[in-house]
Design a protein around this motif. Structure first.
Motif, PDB file in Angstrom:
ATOM      1  N   MET A   1       3.726 -26.404  -6.855  1.00  0.00           N
ATOM      2  CA  MET A   1       3.638 -24.998  -6.431  1.00  0.00           C
ATOM      3  C   MET A   1       2.215 -24.488  -6.657  1.00  0.00           C
ATOM      4  SD  MET A   1       5.704 -21.650  -7.846  1.00  0.00           S
ATOM      5  CE  MET A   1       7.305 -22.367  -7.463  1.00  0.00           C
ATOM      6  N   ASN A   2       1.602 -23.959  -5.589  1.00  0.00           N
ATOM      7  CA  ASN A   2       0.245 -23.446  -5.712  1.00  0.00           C
ATOM      8  C   ASN A   2       0.258 -22.020  -6.273  1.00  0.00           C
ATOM      9  OD1 ASN A   2       1.304 -22.130  -3.557  1.00  0.00           O
ATOM     10  ND2 ASN A   2      -0.134 -22.936  -2.043  1.00  0.00           N
ATOM     11  N   ALA A   3      -0.946 -21.462  -6.441  1.00  0.00           N
ATOM     12  CA  ALA A   3      -1.060 -20.135  -7.043  1.00  0.00           C
ATOM     13  C   ALA A   3      -0.499 -19.052  -6.132  1.00  0.00           C
ATOM     14  CB  ALA A   3      -2.523 -19.846  -7.375  1.00  0.00           C
ATOM     15  N   ALA A   4      -0.703 -19.187  -4.812  1.00  0.00           N
ATOM     16  CA  ALA A   4      -0.212 -18.166  -3.880  1.00  0.00           C
ATOM     17  C   ALA A   4       1.314 -18.074  -3.917  1.00  0.00           C
ATOM     18  CB  ALA A   4      -0.697 -18.476  -2.465  1.00  0.00           C
ATOM     19  N   PHE A   7       2.411 -16.395  -7.243  1.00  0.00           N
ATOM     20  CA  PHE A   7       2.247 -14.939  -7.211  1.00  0.00           C
ATOM     21  C   PHE A   7       3.255 -14.289  -6.266  1.00  0.00           C
ATOM     22  CE2 PHE A   7      -2.056 -15.690  -8.967  1.00  0.00           C
ATOM     23  CZ  PHE A   7      -1.999 -14.770 -10.007  1.00  0.00           C
ATOM     24  N   PHE A   8       3.604 -14.980  -5.168  1.00  0.00           N
ATOM     25  CA  PHE A   8       4.600 -14.430  -4.246  1.00  0.00           C
ATOM     26  C   PHE A   8       5.947 -14.267  -4.942  1.00  0.00           C
ATOM     27  CE2 PHE A   8       8.139 -15.332  -1.365  1.00  0.00           C
ATOM     28  CZ  PHE A   8       8.028 -14.248  -0.502  1.00  0.00           C
ATOM     29  N   TYR A   9       6.392 -15.288  -5.636  1.00  0.00           N
ATOM     30  CA  TYR A   9       7.674 -15.198  -6.336  1.00  0.00           C
ATOM     31  C   TYR A   9       7.609 -14.180  -7.472  1.00  0.00           C
ATOM     32  CZ  TYR A   9       9.356 -19.257  -3.778  1.00  0.00           C
ATOM     33  OH  TYR A   9       9.766 -20.111  -2.781  1.00  0.00           O
ATOM     34  N   LEU A  10       6.456 -14.072  -8.131  1.00  0.00           N
ATOM     35  CA  LEU A  10       6.317 -13.104  -9.216  1.00  0.00           C
ATOM     36  C   LEU A  10       6.409 -11.669  -8.684  1.00  0.00           C
ATOM     37  CD1 LEU A  10       5.636 -12.392 -12.170  1.00  0.00           C
ATOM     38  CD2 LEU A  10       3.218 -12.555 -11.549  1.00  0.00           C
ATOM     39  N   PHE A  11       5.627 -11.371  -7.641  1.00  0.00           N
ATOM     40  CA  PHE A  11       5.648 -10.025  -7.081  1.00  0.00           C
ATOM     41  C   PHE A  11       7.004  -9.699  -6.456  1.00  0.00           C
ATOM     42  CE2 PHE A  11       0.834 -10.420  -6.497  1.00  0.00           C
ATOM     43  CZ  PHE A  11       0.587  -9.756  -7.690  1.00  0.00           C
ATOM     44  N   ALA A  38       7.524  -0.686  -8.068  1.00  0.00           N
ATOM     45  CA  ALA A  38       7.883  -1.367  -6.824  1.00  0.00           C
ATOM     46  C   ALA A  38       6.764  -1.263  -5.804  1.00  0.00           C
ATOM     47  CB  ALA A  38       9.179  -0.773  -6.260  1.00  0.00           C
ATOM     48  N   PHE A  39       6.119  -0.101  -5.704  1.00  0.00           N
ATOM     49  CA  PHE A  39       5.001   0.063  -4.777  1.00  0.00           C
ATOM     50  C   PHE A  39       3.831  -0.839  -5.146  1.00  0.00           C
ATOM     51  CE2 PHE A  39       6.429   4.600  -3.621  1.00  0.00           C
ATOM     52  CZ  PHE A  39       7.163   4.102  -2.562  1.00  0.00           C
ATOM     53  N   VAL A  40       3.547  -0.949  -6.437  1.00  0.00           N
ATOM     54  CA  VAL A  40       2.421  -1.786  -6.876  1.00  0.00           C
ATOM     55  C   VAL A  40       2.691  -3.251  -6.551  1.00  0.00           C
ATOM     56  CG1 VAL A  40       1.162  -2.584  -8.905  1.00  0.00           C
ATOM     57  CG2 VAL A  40       1.690  -0.157  -8.643  1.00  0.00           C
ATOM     58  N   ASN A  41       3.904  -3.724  -6.773  1.00  0.00           N
ATOM     59  CA  ASN A  41       4.231  -5.109  -6.445  1.00  0.00           C
ATOM     60  C   ASN A  41       4.222  -5.343  -4.938  1.00  0.00           C
ATOM     61  OD1 ASN A  41       5.150  -6.689  -9.030  1.00  0.00           O
ATOM     62  ND2 ASN A  41       6.006  -4.648  -9.257  1.00  0.00           N
ATOM     63  N   ALA A  42       4.631  -4.355  -4.152  1.00  0.00           N
ATOM     64  CA  ALA A  42       4.560  -4.489  -2.694  1.00  0.00           C
ATOM     65  C   ALA A  42       3.111  -4.576  -2.230  1.00  0.00           C
ATOM     66  CB  ALA A  42       5.264  -3.313  -2.028  1.00  0.00           C
ATOM     67  N   SER A  43       2.224  -3.813  -2.858  1.00  0.00           N
ATOM     68  CA  SER A  43       0.808  -3.926  -2.510  1.00  0.00           C
ATOM     69  C   SER A  43       0.257  -5.303  -2.866  1.00  0.00           C
ATOM     70  CB  SER A  43       0.009  -2.843  -3.225  1.00  0.00           C
ATOM     71  OG  SER A  43       0.047  -3.034  -4.632  1.00  0.00           O
ATOM     72  N   GLY A  44       0.757  -5.905  -3.940  1.00  0.00           N
ATOM     73  CA  GLY A  44       0.358  -7.287  -4.261  1.00  0.00           C
ATOM     74  C   GLY A  44       0.794  -8.272  -3.190  1.00  0.00           C
ATOM     75  N   LEU A  45       1.982  -8.078  -2.641  1.00  0.00           N
ATOM     76  CA  LEU A  45       2.444  -8.929  -1.541  1.00  0.00           C
ATOM     77  C   LEU A  45       1.578  -8.749  -0.299  1.00  0.00           C
ATOM     78  CD1 LEU A  45       6.320  -8.542  -1.871  1.00  0.00           C
ATOM     79  CD2 LEU A  45       4.935 -10.507  -2.501  1.00  0.00           C
ATOM     80  N   PHE A  46       1.157  -7.505  -0.020  1.00  0.00           N
ATOM     81  CA  PHE A  46       0.266  -7.268   1.116  1.00  0.00           C
ATOM     82  C   PHE A  46      -1.081  -7.971   0.912  1.00  0.00           C
ATOM     83  CE2 PHE A  46       2.806  -3.366   2.253  1.00  0.00           C
ATOM     84  CZ  PHE A  46       3.250  -3.877   3.463  1.00  0.00           C
ATOM     85  N   LEU A  47      -1.552  -7.984  -0.331  1.00  0.00           N
ATOM     86  CA  LEU A  47      -2.808  -8.683  -0.609  1.00  0.00           C
ATOM     87  C   LEU A  47      -2.675 -10.183  -0.359  1.00  0.00           C
ATOM     88  CD1 LEU A  47      -4.146  -6.913  -3.837  1.00  0.00           C
ATOM     89  CD2 LEU A  47      -5.115  -6.839  -1.541  1.00  0.00           C
ATOM     90  N   LEU A  48      -1.542 -10.747  -0.708  1.00  0.00           N
ATOM     91  CA  LEU A  48      -1.324 -12.165  -0.445  1.00  0.00           C
ATOM     92  C   LEU A  48      -1.295 -12.471   1.048  1.00  0.00           C
ATOM     93  CD1 LEU A  48       1.404 -13.075  -3.101  1.00  0.00           C
ATOM     94  CD2 LEU A  48      -1.033 -13.596  -3.167  1.00  0.00           C
ATOM     95  N   LEU A  49      -0.845 -11.502   1.862  1.00  0.00           N
ATOM     96  CA  LEU A  49      -0.803 -11.691   3.313  1.00  0.00           C
ATOM     97  C   LEU A  49      -2.147 -11.424   3.978  1.00  0.00           C
ATOM     98  CD1 LEU A  49       2.633  -9.986   4.121  1.00  0.00           C
ATOM     99  CD2 LEU A  49       2.120 -12.429   4.098  1.00  0.00           C
TER     100      LEU A  49
END
Length: 202
Positions: A1-4, A7-11, A38-49
Motif C-alpha cells: 500500500m502506497n502513501a496515497a 491517506f485515502f483510507y485515513l481521511f 468532516a469538512f477538513v477530512n473531505a478537503s484532504g480527499l480533494f487534495l489527494l485528487l
C-alpha cells in the motif's frame, strides 16, 4: 500500500466517523465540531485528487464561515433542544419512509452504474501540464464563464444587502451617531465649564 492509498483510507474513515457523530452526538456544539472535522477530512480527499482549489474553498468557506457561524448561533441562542425533540416520535414513520426510499435509490444507483469508453472520451479536456488546478479553473471562470461568474456575485451581494436591511432595526430610544452634527460642533457646544466649590465634589 502506497502513501496515497493510506491517506485515502485515513481521511475516508475519519470523515465517515465524524459524519456519523454529527447526527449521533447529543450536544449540538459537539455536532458542529464533528461537522468541521468532516469538512477538513473531505478537503484532504480533494487534495489527494489534485483539486486543491476545491479543498481550500471547503476549508475557507464551509469551515471558516458556515460551520463557525453554526457554532456561534448554537452557543449564543441557547435553544431548548429538549423541547424540539418532543415531536420526534410523531414524525418518525414519515422519516423512516423517506430514509428507506433514499436508501433504495442509492443502492440502485450504485449497482446500476457503469462506465464506458465513450463517456470517458467525451469528458472535458484535462488541464495542461504547465497549469495548476486553480490556475486552469480561474482561466475558465474569467474567460468562458465571466458573465455568469459576475452575475452570481451580484446575486450574492444583493442577498447580503437585503439581509442587512431586513435585520437592521431602528429603535427610537437608541442614541446613534450623526457625523454631520458632530463635525459642525464648536467649542461652545462641545465643552461645558462648571465652577465647582472647593471640597464639594462634582
Amino acid at each position: 500500500m502506497n502513501a496515497a492509498a493510506a491517506f485515502f483510507y485515513l481521511f475516508s474513515t475519519c470523515m465517515i466517523a465524524s459524519a456519523f457523530m454529527v447526527i449521533a452526538a447529543r450536544n449540538p456544539v459537539h455536532s458542529v465540531l464533528f461537522l468541521i472535522l468532516a469538512f477538513v477530512n473531505a478537503s484532504g480527499l480533494f487534495l489527494l485528487l489534485g483539486a486543491e482549489f476545491l479543498a481550500m474553498i471547503l476549508v475557507v468557506v464551509y469551515v471558516g464561515a458556515v460551520a463557525v457561524l453554526f457554532l456561534f448561533v448554537v452557543m449564543m441562542l441557547d435553544v431548548d433542544f429538549a423541547e424540539l425533540k418532543q415531536g420526534f416520535l410523531q414524525y418518525l414513520p414519515i422519516g423512516a419512509l423517506i430514509g428507506t426510499v433514499v436508501a433504495i435509490e442509492l443502492v440502485m444507483v450504485t449497482t446500476g452504474w457503469v462506465s464506458s469508453d465513450a463517456s470517458i472520451a467525451s469528458a472535458g479536456t484535462p488541464a495542461p501540464d504547465d497549469l495548476s488546478n486553480t490556475a486552469a479553473l480561474g482561466r475558465v471562470l474569467y474567460t468562458k464563464h465571466l458573465y455568469f461568474f459576475q452575475a452570481a456575485g451580484l446575486v450574492l451581494l444583493t442577498a447580503m444587502i437585503g439581509a442587512i436591511v431586513l435585520t437592521l432595526s431602528h429603535k427610537p430610544d437608541v442614541k446613534r451617531q450623526v457625523i454631520s452634527e458632530q463635525n459642525e460642533r464648536d467649542r461652545k457646544t462641545a465643552v461645558e465649564l462648571k465652577k465647582v466649590p472647593s471640597r464639594a465634589g462634582v
